[in-house]
Design a protein around this motif. Structure first.
Motif, mmCIF file in Angstrom:
data_model
loop_
_atom_site.group_PDB
_atom_site.id
_atom_site.type_symbol
_atom_site.label_atom_id
_atom_site.label_comp_id
_atom_site.label_asym_id
_atom_site.label_seq_id
_atom_site.Cartn_x
_atom_site.Cartn_y
_atom_site.Cartn_z
ATOM 1 N N VAL A 17 -55.966 0.119 -1.280
ATOM 2 C CA VAL A 17 -54.675 0.536 -1.814
ATOM 3 C C VAL A 17 -53.758 -0.690 -1.777
ATOM 4 N N GLY A 18 -53.761 -1.359 -0.619
ATOM 5 C CA GLY A 18 -53.017 -2.602 -0.459
ATOM 6 C C GLY A 18 -53.981 -3.775 -0.515
ATOM 7 N N PRO A 19 -53.444 -4.988 -0.491
ATOM 8 C CA PRO A 19 -54.305 -6.172 -0.582
ATOM 9 C C PRO A 19 -55.176 -6.343 0.658
ATOM 10 N N GLY A 20 -56.306 -7.005 0.463
ATOM 11 C CA GLY A 20 -57.172 -7.343 1.586
ATOM 12 C C GLY A 20 -56.492 -8.366 2.480
ATOM 13 N N LEU A 73 -39.844 -5.487 -0.007
ATOM 14 C CA LEU A 73 -40.320 -5.046 -1.321
ATOM 15 C C LEU A 73 -39.194 -5.022 -2.344
ATOM 16 N N ASP A 74 -37.968 -4.797 -1.890
ATOM 17 C CA ASP A 74 -36.829 -4.763 -2.800
ATOM 18 C C ASP A 74 -36.334 -6.152 -3.177
ATOM 19 N N GLN A 121 -42.739 -8.462 -4.021
ATOM 20 C CA GLN A 121 -42.647 -7.767 -5.296
ATOM 21 C C GLN A 121 -43.864 -8.056 -6.169
ATOM 22 N N ALA A 122 -44.366 -9.277 -6.111
ATOM 23 C CA ALA A 122 -45.570 -9.621 -6.876
ATOM 24 C C ALA A 122 -46.770 -8.814 -6.380
ATOM 25 N N VAL A 136 -48.402 0.518 -5.364
ATOM 26 C CA VAL A 136 -48.049 1.528 -4.368
ATOM 27 C C VAL A 136 -47.223 0.822 -3.293
ATOM 28 N N ARG A 137 -46.030 1.338 -3.022
ATOM 29 C CA ARG A 137 -45.188 0.757 -1.973
ATOM 30 C C ARG A 137 -45.825 1.013 -0.614
#
Length: 164
Positions: free
Chosen positions: A96-99, A123-124, A130-131, A138-139
């Motif tokens: 879902v998120g990066p490795g 994230l904002d 943001q990238a 997905v936040r």
């Protein structure tokens, strides 16, 4: 039969991602100013902070241990197994998120700590965060880790990357 299995797996994955999102919820008693009421000075400050390789947050100087603190790394592993590995793999592969493989080579310790503990603001406002959000779509939910727990996760990440 394969299509039914595929549909089931996709539905479960979407449900997990939606449950983990948790973003956008206001705490009781907090008011958020509409975007139209945000002062221009805040936007300029965010732009100047955004270029900071240390990210946005309270961590400006994270002291790393040399050699690696094995007890702290073990605690980080235990925390990661509960809070992180449902969305992050320890390889380069995106779940879902990066490795996480190589994260301590790509990011400063301060950036990692600020992201773990200040995820919404990062994230904002942080262009690197943001990238990642554009890729992952997905936040990351705020896991409410203490500073000590976040530091233990960082130590575990360092161990994964072969830091001594």
């Amino acid at each position: 039969m394969k299509q039914l299995r595929y549909l089931f797996i996709c539905t479960v994955a979407i449900a997990i991602a939606a449950a983990g999102c948790g973003g956008g919820q206001e705490k009781a008693g907090e008011e958020k100013a509409p975007a139209s009421e945000t002062p221009a000075a805040d936007n300029n400050a965010a732009a100047s902070n955004a270029a900071d390789p240390k990210g946005i947050g309270k961590f400006k100087d994270v002291q790393l241990t040399h050699p690696l603190d094995e007890a702290m790394a073990q605690k980080g592993l235990e925390i990661a197994e509960v809070k992180c590995t449902s969305c992050h793999k320890t390889t380069e592969e995106k779940l879902v998120g990066p490795g996480w493989k190589g994260v301590t080579d790509r990011r400063t310790p301060e950036w990692i700590m600020n992201f773990i503990t200040n995820v919404d603001e990062m994230l904002d406002k942080d262009p690197e965060a943001q990238a990642m959000l554009e890729i992952c779509m997905v936040r990351m939910p705020n896991q409410n880790l203490s500073d000590d727990d976040a530091r233990a996760v960082l130590e575990y990440m360092r161990k994964l990357d072969g830091k001594n």
